[in-house]
Design an enzyme around this catalytic site. Structure first.
Site, mmCIF file in Angstrom:
data_model
loop_
_atom_site.group_PDB
_atom_site.id
_atom_site.type_symbol
_atom_site.label_atom_id
_atom_site.label_comp_id
_atom_site.label_asym_id
_atom_site.label_seq_id
_atom_site.Cartn_x
_atom_site.Cartn_y
_atom_site.Cartn_z
ATOM 1 N N CYS A 270 -1.467 7.895 2.761
ATOM 2 C CA CYS A 270 -1.457 9.188 2.979
ATOM 3 C C CYS A 270 -1.199 9.862 4.289
ATOM 4 C CB CYS A 270 -2.819 9.913 2.094
ATOM 5 S SG CYS A 270 -2.811 11.645 1.810
ATOM 6 N N HIS B 23 -3.147 7.197 -3.256
ATOM 7 C CA HIS B 23 -4.237 6.435 -2.751
ATOM 8 C C HIS B 23 -4.478 5.079 -3.594
ATOM 9 C CE1 HIS B 23 -5.682 9.221 0.354
ATOM 10 N NE2 HIS B 23 -5.064 10.295 -0.461
ATOM 11 N N GLU C 155 -6.719 2.956 -2.979
ATOM 12 C CA GLU C 155 -8.000 2.485 -3.059
ATOM 13 C C GLU C 155 -8.878 3.353 -3.737
ATOM 14 O OE1 GLU C 155 -6.410 4.431 -0.952
ATOM 15 O OE2 GLU C 155 -7.909 6.091 -0.074
#
Lengths: 217, 75
Positions: free
Chosen positions: A86, A194, A196
């Protein structure tokens, strides 16, 4: 194996990345404050999401001059594995480690939603765990994720197999449906989604886990 | 290149009743005060700043104009 996680003033996914790497993958991490230069002992570096330096001027424009990124540039140029998520992807383009730029979403909205993607892993070290044309879902959360580059540049990226992640339903107007790019060496990956946030079934699926785990295999 | 904020503002201009705005782009203006020994040095420094920091040439164009102060002799 230890993974460095860059922390700028304004980073806000640094702890999410640590949680995913340590808690879900089982890899030790070390935070790298933006004024540090020492990357010794690190096997990979993650530039996490957030709003580095408040996103002043342009996303990633001020971060590019951070001392830690001088070391990250040398690390990447020597073949070290670098992942920009990002805001980290925006930083990588401002640094010139990846071509093009990320601009305001076509319909101006900040987009925060799960997004279907197609993976073309090629030689990208971060995507070894995915198969060709695999369909996955990762969350996005950005206001400035519309990838832009010249058409000749895009053709070159396509020809080299550097467009490793594509939106299945382009949410932000990116040229070529680009959601993630790797460099020619395959050691640097920048992506707007994302991974994660998709490492545990309770918080948004598991499709990001293999990406963060790729270096430990 | 698409400027979505410019397009949204153009649409708002029509809603205000001003038709005929054919294009509208939104950019930045940067004001700075710079100390330099001479005009050539200043111009070089401003070009470096514009190209490497203020603008991203991949997505933004920039132009630099030096304005003479009224009454000031050009050197």
């Amino acid at each position: 194996m230890t993974i460095g996680i860059v922390v700028f003033p304004g980073s806000n996914c640094d702890r999410d990345v640590r949680w995913a790497l340590e808690g879900c993958v089982g890899l030790p991490t070390r935070f790298l404050w933006h004024e540090e230069r020492d990357l010794s002992g690190l096997d990979a570096v993650v530039i996490p999401g957030g709003f580095s330096y408040g996103d002043y001027l342009r996303c990633g424009a001020i971060a590019r001059f951070a001392p830690v990124l001088e070391s990250v540039r040398l690390f990447a140029e020597a073949g070290g594995a670098v992942l920009g998520i990002c805001n980290g992807f925006q930083v990588l383009t401002e640094m010139g480690l990846l071509p093009g730029a990320l601009t305001r979403n076509a319909r101006l909205h900040f987009l925060c939603e799960p997004t279907p993607l197609s993976v073309n892993p090629g030689n990208c070290r971060w995507l070894k765990g995915y198969s060709e044309a695999e369909a996955i879902v990762l969350p996005i959360a950005h206001g400035e994720g519309r990838y832009q580059c010249e058409s000749e540049q895009l053709a070159e990226l396509e020809a080299n197999g550097q467009v490793v992640l594509r939106y299945a339903c382009n949410p932000n107007g990116s040229v070529g449906d680009v959601a993630g790019l790797t460099n020619t060496g395959g050691n640097v990956l920048g992506l707007m989604p994302h991974p994660e946030r998709a490492c545990d079934p309770l918080t948004g699926g598991l499709d990001g886990l293999r990406l963060l785990a790729s270096l430990s295999n | 290149m698409l400027d979505p904020a410019g397009e949204a503002t153009r649409a708002a201009a029509a809603r205000l009743g001003v038709d005929g705005v054919r294009s509208l782009r939104i950019g930045k203006a940067i004001e700075l005060e710079l100390e330099a020994p001479d005009k050539t040095t200043a111009q070089g420094q401003l070009e470096l700043l514009s190209d490497r920091l203020f603008a991203n040439p991949v997505i933004e164009n920039w132009q630099l104009e030096l304005l003479e102060k009224a009454g000031e002799q050009q050197q």
